[in-house]
Scaffold this motif. Structure first.
Motif, PDB file in Angstrom:
ATOM      1  N   UNK A 132       0.716  -1.140   0.183  1.00 20.51           N
ATOM      2  CA  UNK A 132       0.118  -0.070   0.004  1.00 20.51           C
ATOM      3  C   UNK A 132       0.956   1.065   0.078  1.00 20.51           C
ATOM      4  N   UNK A 133       2.052   1.205   0.846  1.00 20.17           N
ATOM      5  CA  UNK A 133       2.750   2.466   0.950  1.00 20.17           C
ATOM      6  C   UNK A 133       3.389   3.030  -0.225  1.00 20.17           C
ATOM      7  N   UNK A 134       3.991   1.792  -1.217  1.00 24.17           N
ATOM      8  CA  UNK A 134       4.568   1.997  -2.406  1.00 24.17           C
ATOM      9  C   UNK A 134       3.713   1.973  -3.673  1.00 24.17           C
ATOM     10  N   UNK A 135       2.431   1.864  -3.346  1.00 26.41           N
ATOM     11  CA  UNK A 135       1.615   1.553  -4.648  1.00 26.41           C
ATOM     12  C   UNK A 135       2.058   0.278  -5.459  1.00 26.41           C
ATOM     13  N   UNK A 136       2.414  -0.675  -4.789  1.00 28.02           N
ATOM     14  CA  UNK A 136       2.915  -1.927  -5.423  1.00 28.02           C
ATOM     15  C   UNK A 136       1.775  -3.099  -5.313  1.00 28.02           C
ATOM     16  N   UNK A 137       2.240  -4.031  -5.889  1.00 27.19           N
ATOM     17  CA  UNK A 137       1.206  -5.257  -5.969  1.00 27.19           C
ATOM     18  C   UNK A 137       2.060  -6.458  -6.190  1.00 27.19           C
ATOM     19  N   UNK A 138       1.296  -7.681  -5.610  1.00 32.56           N
ATOM     20  CA  UNK A 138       1.907  -8.854  -5.910  1.00 32.56           C
ATOM     21  C   UNK A 138       2.425  -9.290  -7.304  1.00 32.56           C
TER      22      UNK A 138
END
Length: 181
Positions: free
Chosen positions: A68-74
């Motif tokens: 969430x903090x980095x706007x990333x995903x699996x």
């Protein structure tokens, strides 16, 4: 020597983690696992059942807060020092974790064998190295304790184990069981 049913080593240290394809960096708490840790309880992950891959693949599992903090995903690549590994899921629950550990930063779980590739634990680095042993049923706890202390002393390692730890834990579990029944 007292045999053990299982052995696990957990190395914990702080690091800066990031996703190379995105902007932003987060202070994370790296937990590098070797062996069948934890011995009791089950780690829940999303997607379900990916925890065992830490034993056999070059992968990472992260706290949902990190994504969430980095706007990333699996599926994104995680960078920890010189190490680059794909994120295969999130860790939703760790047995015995009361959340205090996450106050340091989101947790990142990697295979213990990959720690040297990070390049982060050189001279002056701070890390905790924990070894867990599971004794077989009926094992002599005192003999196992004495053997473990000898091995740690020979290796020049500090040890914070207590000869009555297993007996105390067994007593606590018996009391808890009595309250539940």
């Amino acid at each position: 020597a007292t045999p053990c049913d299982a052995r696990a080593t957990v190395t914990t240290f702080g690091a800066m983690g990031y996703i190379p394809s995105r902007t932003g960096v987060r202070l994370v708490r790296v937990t590098a696992v070797e062996g069948s840790w934890p011995f009791f309880g089950k780690i829940s992950t999303s997607p379900a059942g990916v925890w065992p891959q830490l034993q056999s693949a070059r992968v990472a599992l992260v706290d949902p807060a990190f994504l969430t903090a980095l706007g990333a995903s699996v599926g994104d690549t995680l960078a920890l020092g010189a190490l680059r590994v794909p994120i295969i899921g999130t860790v939703d629950h760790v047995p015995g974790d009361v959340g205090i550990a996450t106050a340091f930063g989101p947790r990142v779980f990697i295979p213990g064998a990959l720690v040297p590739e990070t390049g982060l634990l050189g001279f002056g680095a701070r890390a905790e190295y924990d070894t867990y042993l599971r004794l077989p049923a009926g094992a002599e706890v005192e003999a196992a304790y004495a053997e473990a202390v000898k091995l740690l002393d020979r290796a020049g390692r500090k040890h914070l184990i207590h000869p009555n730890a297993a007996a105390r834990q067994k007593s606590r579990l018996a009391k808890l069981k009595a309250k539940v029944v």
